[in-house]
Design a protein around this motif. Structure first.
Motif, PDB file in Angstrom:
ATOM      1  N   VAL A   1       0.660  -1.284   0.089  1.00  0.00           N
ATOM      2  CA  VAL A   1      -0.039   0.080   0.205  1.00  0.00           C
ATOM      3  C   VAL A   1       0.904   1.236   0.124  1.00  0.00           C
ATOM      4  O   VAL A   1       1.684   1.318   0.901  1.00  0.00           O
ATOM      5  CB  VAL A   1      -0.738   0.026   1.262  1.00  0.00           C
ATOM      6  N   LEU A   2       0.765   1.842  -1.215  1.00  0.00           N
ATOM      7  CA  LEU A   2       1.666   3.307  -1.147  1.00  0.00           C
ATOM      8  C   LEU A   2       0.579   4.525  -1.242  1.00  0.00           C
ATOM      9  O   LEU A   2      -0.375   4.472  -1.824  1.00  0.00           O
ATOM     10  CB  LEU A   2       2.375   3.344  -2.584  1.00  0.00           C
ATOM     11  N   TYR A   3       1.044   5.454  -0.417  1.00  0.00           N
ATOM     12  CA  TYR A   3      -0.283   6.441  -0.431  1.00  0.00           C
ATOM     13  C   TYR A   3       0.359   7.926  -0.230  1.00  0.00           C
ATOM     14  O   TYR A   3       1.453   8.097   0.484  1.00  0.00           O
ATOM     15  CB  TYR A   3      -1.326   6.147   0.833  1.00  0.00           C
TER      16      TYR A   3
ATOM     17  N   GLY B   1      -4.333  13.911   6.086  1.00  0.00           N
ATOM     18  CA  GLY B   1      -4.577  12.453   6.968  1.00  0.00           C
ATOM     19  C   GLY B   1      -5.697  11.799   6.431  1.00  0.00           C
ATOM     20  O   GLY B   1      -5.971  10.725   7.032  1.00  0.00           O
ATOM     21  N   THR B   2      -6.529  12.031   5.550  1.00  0.00           N
ATOM     22  CA  THR B   2      -7.994  11.458   5.222  1.00  0.00           C
ATOM     23  C   THR B   2      -7.465  10.228   4.615  1.00  0.00           C
ATOM     24  O   THR B   2      -7.944   9.010   4.711  1.00  0.00           O
ATOM     25  CB  THR B   2      -8.566  12.346   4.597  1.00  0.00           C
ATOM     26  N   THR B   3      -6.633  10.500   3.333  1.00  0.00           N
ATOM     27  CA  THR B   3      -6.250   9.112   2.564  1.00  0.00           C
ATOM     28  C   THR B   3      -5.404   8.280   3.300  1.00  0.00           C
ATOM     29  O   THR B   3      -5.469   7.206   3.133  1.00  0.00           O
ATOM     30  CB  THR B   3      -5.435   9.765   1.326  1.00  0.00           C
TER      31      THR B   3
ATOM     32  N   GLU C   1      -4.256   3.003   5.863  1.00  0.00           N
ATOM     33  CA  GLU C   1      -4.109   2.092   7.098  1.00  0.00           C
ATOM     34  C   GLU C   1      -5.349   1.044   7.206  1.00  0.00           C
ATOM     35  O   GLU C   1      -4.926  -0.039   7.638  1.00  0.00           O
ATOM     36  CB  GLU C   1      -4.047   3.124   8.259  1.00  0.00           C
ATOM     37  N   GLU C   2      -6.442   1.273   6.949  1.00  0.00           N
ATOM     38  CA  GLU C   2      -7.539   0.383   6.823  1.00  0.00           C
ATOM     39  C   GLU C   2      -7.111  -0.934   5.883  1.00  0.00           C
ATOM     40  O   GLU C   2      -7.216  -2.166   6.071  1.00  0.00           O
ATOM     41  CB  GLU C   2      -8.758   0.928   6.474  1.00  0.00           C
TER      42      GLU C   2
ATOM     43  N   GLY D   1      -3.190  -7.209   5.597  1.00  0.00           N
ATOM     44  CA  GLY D   1      -1.676  -7.583   6.352  1.00  0.00           C
ATOM     45  C   GLY D   1      -0.708  -7.036   5.260  1.00  0.00           C
ATOM     46  O   GLY D   1       0.564  -7.722   5.231  1.00  0.00           O
ATOM     47  N   ALA D   2      -0.796  -6.157   4.376  1.00  0.00           N
ATOM     48  CA  ALA D   2       0.118  -5.684   3.202  1.00  0.00           C
ATOM     49  C   ALA D   2       1.225  -4.800   4.049  1.00  0.00           C
ATOM     50  O   ALA D   2       0.939  -4.070   5.080  1.00  0.00           O
ATOM     51  CB  ALA D   2      -0.646  -5.085   2.200  1.00  0.00           C
ATOM     52  N   ASP D   3       2.474  -4.604   3.263  1.00  0.00           N
ATOM     53  CA  ASP D   3       3.093  -3.657   3.603  1.00  0.00           C
ATOM     54  C   ASP D   3       2.807  -2.280   3.249  1.00  0.00           C
ATOM     55  O   ASP D   3       1.826  -2.219   2.415  1.00  0.00           O
ATOM     56  CB  ASP D   3       4.683  -3.809   3.189  1.00  0.00           C
TER      57      ASP D   3
END
Length: 259
Positions: A17-19, A24-26, A31-32, A38-40
């Motif tokens: 997961v790259l963001y 802080g909304t994204t 994080e969800e 269970g990803a990095d």
């Protein structure tokens, strides 16, 4: 960082997961996603942070889009080459992904990777940003993504669970959502539902002309075709989605506009 895997479509895949998140909304969505898969996870950080002031961010973003000069980013803590499926998250700016994502896709090799967009927005932008990612990453397999209005951030956990299971990224079975019914002229009751969902939005969204509906286990969903005016003042047609939950006291919620 511990590397984890999940099983989807019959084989193990490494997931990342790259963001990019300015407010802080994204990050909440990212994080969800990380928790459910269970990803990095890793964040995309601009060397020169964007101002917290809305107008200053808009002005800088417009300058960057017009000049084609994307913002410099700090190095990632992960190696994209190590992953099979990459979830890329961002807020919507000017109808597409935020400018730090433009740098990310320009400076990294996503060839052969499965890319799944996710985004947060005030009104919409998932479809347009997904098409932009497909154009920017012609050698990647850009998939259907997930988007949520900032005003509906509390719905993320349940919606992501359905999205991930329905698309094979997470174990589990979900019922297929029914199609919307044919478009019919709106009734007074349906107009009231539209107004209750959309009247608090900061810009006029227009007047509903027709509507299609579907009923699910959790809600009744409305697909309104709306006539309004674009930013240039010209008449425009958009599709606006509204949902009404089945719980006691549930209120109509504006979920997305597609222009």
């Amino acid at each position: 960082m511990v590397l984890t895997t999940f099983i989807a479509t019959g084989y193990a895949q490494k997931n990342l997961v790259l963001y990019y998140s300015q407010t802080g909304t994204t990050q909440v969505v990212a994080e969800e996603l990380q928790k459910q898969l269970g990803a990095d996870i890793d964040s995309i950080v601009a060397v020169e942070p964007y101002s917290g002031d809305f107008q200053a961010t808009i002005q800088r973003g417009q300058r960057e889009m017009q000049s084609g000069e994307t913002p410099a980013l700090k190095p990632l803590h992960v190696n994209i080459a190590d992953y099979d499926v990459i979830f890329i998250g961002y807020p919507i700016w000017f109808g597409t992904y935020a400018m730090p994502i433009a740098t990310l896709v320009k400076e990294n090799d996503f060839a052969g990777k499965t890319v799944v967009p996710f985004c947060t927005f005030g009104s919409g932008g998932l479809n347009t940003s997904t098409e932009a990612l497909k154009a920017a990453l012609p050698k990647a397999k850009v998939q259907t993504g997930y988007g949520v209005r900032t005003a509906r951030i509390l719905a993320v956990g349940k919606e992501l669970d359905r999205f991930l299971k329905a698309n094979g990224y997470k174990r589990g079975v979900v019922a297929k959502l029914p199609d919307y019914s044919a478009q019919l002229p709106v009734t007074d009751e349906e107009t009231a539902i539209f107004n209750a969902a959309c009247s608090s939005y900061q810009f006029p969204l227009g007047t509903p002309q027709t509507v299609g509906k579907r009923v699910t286990d959790d809600s009744t969903d409305y697909q309104f075709v709306v006539k309004g005016r674009g930013m240039n003042g010209e008449e425009s047609i958009s599709t606006i989605y509204v949902t009404v939950g089945k719980g006691e006291g549930a209120k109509p919620e504006f979920t997305e506009v597609v222009r």
